[in-house]
Design an enzyme around this catalytic site. Sequence first.
Site, PDB file in Angstrom:
ATOM      1  N   LYS A  52     -40.271  -6.550   1.237  1.00 59.23           N
ATOM      2  CA  LYS A  52     -39.826  -5.562   0.247  1.00 59.23           C
ATOM      3  C   LYS A  52     -40.900  -4.479   0.099  1.00 59.23           C
ATOM      4  O   LYS A  52     -42.103  -4.785   0.167  1.00 59.23           O
ATOM      5  CB  LYS A  52     -39.576  -6.271  -1.088  1.00 59.23           C
ATOM      6  CG  LYS A  52     -38.914  -5.426  -2.163  1.00 59.23           C
ATOM      7  CD  LYS A  52     -38.637  -6.259  -3.408  1.00 59.23           C
ATOM      8  CE  LYS A  52     -38.014  -5.481  -4.532  1.00 59.23           C
ATOM      9  NZ  LYS A  52     -37.757  -6.298  -5.735  1.00 59.23           N
ATOM     10  N   SER A 129     -33.110  -6.046  -7.444  1.00 60.41           N
ATOM     11  CA  SER A 129     -33.650  -4.900  -6.760  1.00 60.41           C
ATOM     12  C   SER A 129     -34.065  -5.169  -5.311  1.00 60.41           C
ATOM     13  O   SER A 129     -34.355  -4.227  -4.584  1.00 60.41           O
ATOM     14  CB  SER A 129     -34.869  -4.385  -7.524  1.00 60.41           C
ATOM     15  OG  SER A 129     -35.883  -5.355  -7.561  1.00 60.41           O
ATOM     16  N   SER A 153     -34.237 -10.280  -9.438  1.00 60.33           N
ATOM     17  CA  SER A 153     -34.119  -9.371  -8.301  1.00 60.33           C
ATOM     18  C   SER A 153     -34.068 -10.000  -6.919  1.00 60.33           C
ATOM     19  O   SER A 153     -33.785  -9.304  -5.951  1.00 60.33           O
ATOM     20  CB  SER A 153     -35.270  -8.372  -8.324  1.00 60.33           C
ATOM     21  OG  SER A 153     -34.945  -7.331  -9.186  1.00 60.33           O
TER      22      SER A 153
HETATM   23  N1  GLN Z   1     -32.525  -6.057 -12.982  1.00 62.55           N
HETATM   24  C1  GLN Z   1     -33.731  -6.427 -13.632  1.00 62.55           C
HETATM   25  C2  GLN Z   1     -34.489  -5.195 -14.056  1.00 62.55           C
HETATM   26  O1  GLN Z   1     -34.028  -4.137 -13.784  1.00 62.55           O
HETATM   27  C3  GLN Z   1     -34.549  -7.347 -12.778  1.00 62.55           C
HETATM   28  C4  GLN Z   1     -35.426  -6.644 -11.838  1.00 62.55           C
HETATM   29  C5  GLN Z   1     -36.357  -7.540 -11.066  1.00 62.55           C
HETATM   30  O2  GLN Z   1     -36.255  -8.765 -11.086  1.00 62.55           O
HETATM   31  N2  GLN Z   1     -37.315  -6.905 -10.410  1.00 62.55           N
HETATM   32  O3  GLN Z   1     -35.508  -5.270 -14.679  1.00 62.55           O
END
Ligand code: GLN
Length: 487
Positions: A52, A129, A153
């Site tokens: 990532k 994400s 994410s």
């Molecule tokens: N969707 C969550 C956020 O926007 C989780 C994101 C993540 O785990 N990096 O914070």
Amino acid sequence: VGVAFFRNSATLRRSFASSRLLRQGACNHFVSQASENTNPADADAKFRLAVKDNIATIGLPTQCASGVLGAHPSPFEATIVEQLRARGASVVGKTNMDEFGMGSYSTNSVHGPVSNPLSADEQLSAGGSSGGSAVAVQLGDADIALGTDTGGSVRLPAAYTGVVGYKPSYGLLSRFGVVPYANSLDTVGILAKDASAIQDVVFKTGLHMEHDPSDPTSLTAETRKRCARASPAQLAPLHNVTIGIPAEYNIEELEPAVRDAWAATAAKMEAQGARIVSVSLPSTREALCAYYVLAPAEASSNLAKYDGVRYGVRSENGDAAGDTLYSEARGSGFGEEVRRRILLGTYSLSSEAIDNYFIQAQKVRRRVQQDFDKVFSLENPLYEPRQFDLSEMSADLELADKRGPVQVDFLLCPTAPTFPPTLKDLETKSSVDAYTMDVFTVPASLAGLPAVSVPVWPEDSRLPVGMQLIAQYWDDQRLLSMAAKLE
Ligand code: GLN
């Protein structure tokens, strides 16, 4: 603004010249790919690793899908990448994501949205994400992919694309070289086609016992040994396993087909001998709100350094004398969602709001942790074993009260309440709609517990449903063995 900014950056053109860009790929899942030049020593690699873009690698830029980082070349490599290279990984590329990990659909990216390979007529979201990492595994471009999971994410994109996504116990895998979003929640997660591939890379190679002195939140060697002594590594035969179904996860917004898949998975486990019981996690309802106070608060502090001076691309319009240097760099470099989170976080930490927001959210977090400790039959190995002493009985006694609820080995619930939305539908959805996608994933994040999303394929469905298993702290190894039984 972000995209234009990104394309105009001279730094970007220079640094990306050494890597092959796959911007126009059908799913837009890679942001840069390794070439012969960047990966010269990988002839005897054992597996292909996608990383990532918020995890530092040597040879490829680390940009977090943000305009503010331009084509930031990291001078060092994340410990987790080094550890995996030492185990035979060849880094094939950096994957697209939501900017700094903020989002649930991999659409908040300076590179444009990631699309789901399972799309038919209309492009579906790959989840976020870590959407690019999930797609790299789904398409077979990588055997293993690294993501980050702060509030879901890794698990959410795994659910949407039909791969396995594992979020480890907090502190188990090193975060050194991972760009922080919300430090108290951030974990490095792993995606693969099946749970056994993850078990092989983390547990068979002893990665789970390696302390990283560069990461202050990495569990010490001593704590790891103590945890390992306290938790069984082997999964018992299923007739000795109890699985809890948390009643509070059966929410109104749950899509009926997802609920059916949940019931069918529980029935399948029961048919194989497991005991299925209903449990209650009363603080679940407040967990999502608490998460969206705590995560932006930490993010607002973390992102302060991207000001065009310490880090980040300086905007041509900024004027140090006129006091617009920072605001121009931050205003043009950050995307809309990141700016929203910074504002939210700055507000909830302000003297006027901290008591009502940040402090309350921390209290909810504590209750969420206590709920989990009550339902798991294993003790949380991080707590020192305490002798029960009547003199300690006070109103705020925080020993987990094990009376009452049935105790379980694992919790089973869906990873997300719905199937992946189309990218088109998302154009008209609000950010709060996106936040609700994390309703089932944030509780384990707040409690630092290991969780895994496993795809199940309902008979008459074209799309998979992600089933989530959650376990007690450090029970990761048994969790992945259990995950393999769902596949
Ligand atoms: N969707 C969550 C956020 O926007 C989780 C994101 C993540 O785990 N990096 O914070």
